[in-house]
Design a protein around this motif. Structure first.
Motif, PDB file in Angstrom:
ATOM      1  N   HIS A 100       0.824  -1.213   0.000  1.00  0.00           N
ATOM      2  CA  HIS A 100       0.000   0.000   0.000  1.00  0.00           C
ATOM      3  C   HIS A 100       0.855   1.259   0.000  1.00  0.00           C
ATOM      4  CE1 HIS A 100      -3.449  -2.598   0.978  1.00  0.00           C
ATOM      5  NE2 HIS A 100      -4.207  -1.561   0.707  1.00  0.00           N
ATOM      6  N   VAL A 132      -5.126  -3.063  -2.465  1.00  0.00           N
ATOM      7  CA  VAL A 132      -4.563  -1.799  -2.967  1.00  0.00           C
ATOM      8  C   VAL A 132      -5.509  -1.169  -3.984  1.00  0.00           C
ATOM      9  CG1 VAL A 132      -2.665  -0.779  -4.292  1.00  0.00           C
ATOM     10  CG2 VAL A 132      -2.174  -2.502  -2.545  1.00  0.00           C
ATOM     11  N   VAL A 144      -4.340   1.286   5.606  1.00  0.00           N
ATOM     12  CA  VAL A 144      -3.886   0.211   4.715  1.00  0.00           C
ATOM     13  C   VAL A 144      -4.535  -1.144   4.998  1.00  0.00           C
ATOM     14  CG1 VAL A 144      -1.658   1.351   4.382  1.00  0.00           C
ATOM     15  CG2 VAL A 144      -1.900  -0.369   6.179  1.00  0.00           C
TER      16      VAL A 144
END
Length: 421
Positions: free
Chosen positions: A19, A48, A347
């Motif tokens: 990420h 992602v 993330v």
């Protein structure tokens, strides 16, 4: 300028690295994620994409790879065009991945020391057993290999370097303190790979005291620390990677590592150890099946990445450094506070993975920019700390410093100090 990143590993730390590399792909270029289990890599790529983390349009791919296969690893580096390899897989892979980087000329980054699966707590300094034997080869081939570029080791090494250079005329001791004051809500779990986690605590505890190696048993030496925000916390003297580089490179007479443990963790750990379930040596069951007890325990415990959604609270990791400045004894505590919930929102990982993964991505950026592309094997404390700490501030891991009763952002304090000197 080096570009294109290959991330080896598909656990919680690899997820963070992917990420953060995506958020900075204007600098890093293409991003590839590889591990033995393709599905885990694909899940990271999907995460992602779901978070629209890519800063600019670019390549983001998953690959299946047995990183113990040197030829396969070399081939993947060459096929992807990766010039920076971030190894956040098992610590058992380090030497294989490093060898592939040396062969292909790609820069190498890891976050933990190499381990032999059949050996625990080898003779100190640990880096001399494997990594340092490849120093000259890296130098001859001009391959940048940055060892231990997570948080601890990694950021704490940069804190030590900064203090060594700017805050002291003489450093007498470095005590690295790692406290997780968070709660994941499970009966028992480890915050990173259970196999590596338990291996850290089943052997001797090596510390560097009065310029010599001192051995203790795990949980033999403990003390309370009064820390910012998280308050008074019990931590135990523990063996850890950075003790083995800081002691030899900075030549500080005392370097110790302290990790926080609750009574429940210690009780469960003790039962498992006394039953022989933390052994790394194979045994045979009554049915004649060969198993490694430690791997069985790993298999039944929660995957550390699964803890992230429910994790709350803070981590506090830093260096308490004592020494002399201008003829007077003084001390500073340089540290970071990370919030598990904020890490998950950023993330999708818990704070322990976040603190390890963000620095590795920052180190990759510094190699890409040329700041840390030194063409040899090195530790973080041998590199300029300021560009690293500035990047970490921007990427989600700001640092603070406590001096006496004053506690403030590290970079602000440094600017103020330079203005008055």
């Amino acid at each position: 300028m080096k570009k294109h990143v290959l991330i080896i590993g598909a656990g919680g730390v690899a997820n963070v690295v992917a990420h953060k590399c995506a958020q900075n792909n204007d600098v890093l270029g293409d991003i590839h994620v590889a591990s033995r289990t393709l599905g885990k890599c694909e899940a990271i790529v999907a995460s992602v994409v779901r978070k629209t983390a890519l800063k600019t349009a670019g390549k983001l791919q998953a690959h299946a790879l047995d990183a113990t296969d040197l030829e396969a690893t070399k081939a993947l580096i060459e096929r992807t065009g990766a010039r920076i390899v971030i190894n956040v897989g098992s610590a058992f892979l380090n030497m294989s991945v490093l060898s592939a980087c040396i062969a292909t000329g790609a820069a190498y980054i890891d976050t933990a020391i190499h381990e032999d699966p059949l050996k625990i707590c080898e003779t100190p300094p640990w880096y001399a057993n494997y990594e340092w034997k490849r120093r000259e080869e890296c130098r001859q081939r001009k391959v940048t290999a940055i060892l231990g570029a997570g948080f601890d080791p990694g950021v704490v090494n940069a804190y030590a370097r900064l203090a060594f250079d700017e805050y002291f005329d003489r450093v007498d001791s470095i005590d690295i303190i790692d406290i997780n004051a968070g709660c994941h809500g499970r009966y028992f779990a480890t915050n990173f790979d259970p196999e590596i986690n338990f291996r850290e605590f089943t052997g001797q505890v090596w510390s560097w005291q009065d310029r010599r190696w001192v051995s203790n048993k795990m949980f033999e030496v403990g003390r309370e620390w009064d820390l910012p925000v998280v308050g008074r916390q019990k931590a135990y003297l523990t063996g850890h990677d950075e003790v083995h580089s800081l002691s030899q490179i900075l030549k500080v007479p005392n370097v110790r590592f302290w990790m926080g443990f609750g009574d429940h963790y210690i009780n469960v750990f003790t039962v498992l150890k006394n039953l022989g379930l933390l052994s790394e040596q194979p045994i045979k069951t009554a049915e004649g099946v060969e198993v490694v007890p430690l791997k069985v325990v790993k298999a039944v415990l929660p995957d550390p990445s699964s803890l992230a959604p429910s994790y709350t609270g803070l981590t506090c990791i830093g260096d308490l450094i004592k020494g002399v400045k201008d003829g007077r004894e003084c001390e500073v505590f340089i540290y970071n506070l990370a919030d598990h919930r904020e890490a998950f929102e950023d993330v999708g990982s818990q704070g322990i993975s976040y603190t390890a993964g963000v620095p590795a991505a920052a180190a990759a950026m510094l190699i890409a920019r040329g700041d840390w592309d030194v063409g040899e094997m090195t530790h973080v404390e041998e590199l300029p700390p300021l560009p690293f700490l500035q990047l970490l501030d921007r990427m989600g891991l700001p640092s603070r410093i406590r001096q006496g009763k004053i506690d403030q952002e590290l970079l602000d304090a440094r600017s103020e100090r330079l203005l008055t000197e």
